[in-house]
Design a protein around this motif. Structure first.
Motif, PDB file in Angstrom:
ATOM      1  N   ASN A  84      17.175   8.075   2.262  1.00  0.00           N
ATOM      2  CA  ASN A  84      16.359   6.731   3.544  1.00  0.00           C
ATOM      3  C   ASN A  84      15.206   7.832   4.542  1.00  0.00           C
ATOM      4  O   ASN A  84      14.609   8.231   2.983  1.00  0.00           O
ATOM      5  CB  ASN A  84      17.845   7.513   4.227  1.00  0.00           C
ATOM      6  N   ASN A  85      15.113   7.670   5.144  1.00  0.00           N
ATOM      7  CA  ASN A  85      14.187   8.573   6.359  1.00  0.00           C
ATOM      8  C   ASN A  85      14.061  10.191   5.624  1.00  0.00           C
ATOM      9  O   ASN A  85      12.875   9.993   6.594  1.00  0.00           O
ATOM     10  CB  ASN A  85      13.212   7.575   7.335  1.00  0.00           C
ATOM     11  N   ASP A  86      14.810  10.313   5.875  1.00  0.00           N
ATOM     12  CA  ASP A  86      15.257  11.843   6.056  1.00  0.00           C
ATOM     13  C   ASP A  86      15.242  12.266   4.484  1.00  0.00           C
ATOM     14  O   ASP A  86      15.794  13.550   4.392  1.00  0.00           O
ATOM     15  CB  ASP A  86      16.763  12.348   6.087  1.00  0.00           C
ATOM     16  N   ASN A  87      15.188  11.773   3.430  1.00  0.00           N
ATOM     17  CA  ASN A  87      14.835  11.868   2.328  1.00  0.00           C
ATOM     18  C   ASN A  87      16.354  12.705   1.176  1.00  0.00           C
ATOM     19  O   ASN A  87      16.646  12.809   0.640  1.00  0.00           O
ATOM     20  CB  ASN A  87      13.994  13.040   2.148  1.00  0.00           C
ATOM     21  N   GLN A  88      17.687  11.659   1.527  1.00  0.00           N
ATOM     22  CA  GLN A  88      18.870  11.568   1.721  1.00  0.00           C
ATOM     23  C   GLN A  88      19.097  11.183   0.858  1.00  0.00           C
ATOM     24  O   GLN A  88      18.354   9.963   1.181  1.00  0.00           O
ATOM     25  CB  GLN A  88      20.199  11.597   2.538  1.00  0.00           C
TER      26      GLN A  88
ATOM     27  N   GLU B   3      24.711   2.695   4.738  1.00  0.00           N
ATOM     28  CA  GLU B   3      22.974   2.431   4.765  1.00  0.00           C
ATOM     29  C   GLU B   3      22.445   0.851   4.138  1.00  0.00           C
ATOM     30  O   GLU B   3      22.079   0.130   4.275  1.00  0.00           O
ATOM     31  CB  GLU B   3      22.510   3.812   4.545  1.00  0.00           C
TER      32      GLU B   3
END
Length: 218
Positions: free
Chosen positions: A66-70, A76
């Motif tokens: 995701n956008n948080d690099n998770q 999601e």
């Protein structure tokens, strides 16, 4: 939902797989992973899991984030697929895609790399003759003018989308193997040939594609 994390006897010391991700050992699939790479697991998803609504394919060292690099969660994924048919891996290059293919190294032996490029060209022409010249011409034009493509054969999407793609890809690839390659195997060749058409085929057939980054886990 089922996401196959494909590999060949990898080590999972740095992380644990949790639902909906399960490990697919490519060496135990119907197709020989030596030649088909991650397509061995893709073929199994297509043939062996008819009742799944959402399926995906990641590599044991590459995961959608995701956008948080998770690493992408089930929640999601469901949210993205409310407005998209499939999630694909975004690859950004330092040159256009065609130049990248021309200089990409797959093996330390240059003779192998040259043969791979020749088979890639023959594969495109085979698809052009047996599927659609408009599709291949459009694909090549985009390769010559864009520096991004949807690669790695990674995806998470609706099962009916995968079914339609596999119904198109595998019969064509099997016939290419006999008609053009004269049933002579080349290591990893089918995974390589397929990854450069997957994304273009999806958009040619008007599927709504969401693109995400991925990260490597060593």
């Amino acid at each position: 939902m089922l996401i196959a994390v494909c590999g060949h006897q990898p080590s999972f010391d740095t992380f644990q797989l949790t639902s909906p991700r399960i490990y697919f050992d490519n060496s135990k699939q119907t197709l020989d992973h030596t030649y088909y790479c991650e397509l061995a697991s893709m073929y199994s998803l297509w043939k062996d899991y008819p009742n799944e609504d959402i399926v995906g394919l990641e590599h044991y060292r590459r995961f959608f984030v995701n956008n948080d690099n998770q690493i992408l969660t089930k929640e999601e994924i469901n949210s993205i697929l409310q407005t998209s048919d499939i999630i694909m891996a975004r690859n950004k290059l330092t040159c256009n895609v065609m130049t990248w293919i021309a200089k990409e190294t797959h093996n330390l032996l240059e003779s192998f790399n040259g043969k791979t490029r020749i088979l890639m060209y023959k594969w495109w022409m085979y698809v052009r003759d047996n599927y659609s010249h408009e599709f291949v011409d459009t694909m090549i034009s985009r390769m010559m003018t864009h520096n991004t493509y949807l690669g790695c054969n990674m995806f998470i999407g609706k099962k009916e989308v995968l079914d339609k793609y596999c119904e198109w890809l595998f019969p064509l690839m099997f016939s290419f193997f006999t008609d053009v390659m004269n049933s002579e195997y080349e290591s990893r060749i089918f995974g390589y040939l397929s990854e450069y058409v997957f994304g273009y085929w999806l958009r040619w057939n008007h599927f709504n594609v969401a693109t995400l980054d991925f990260k490597k886990i060593s």
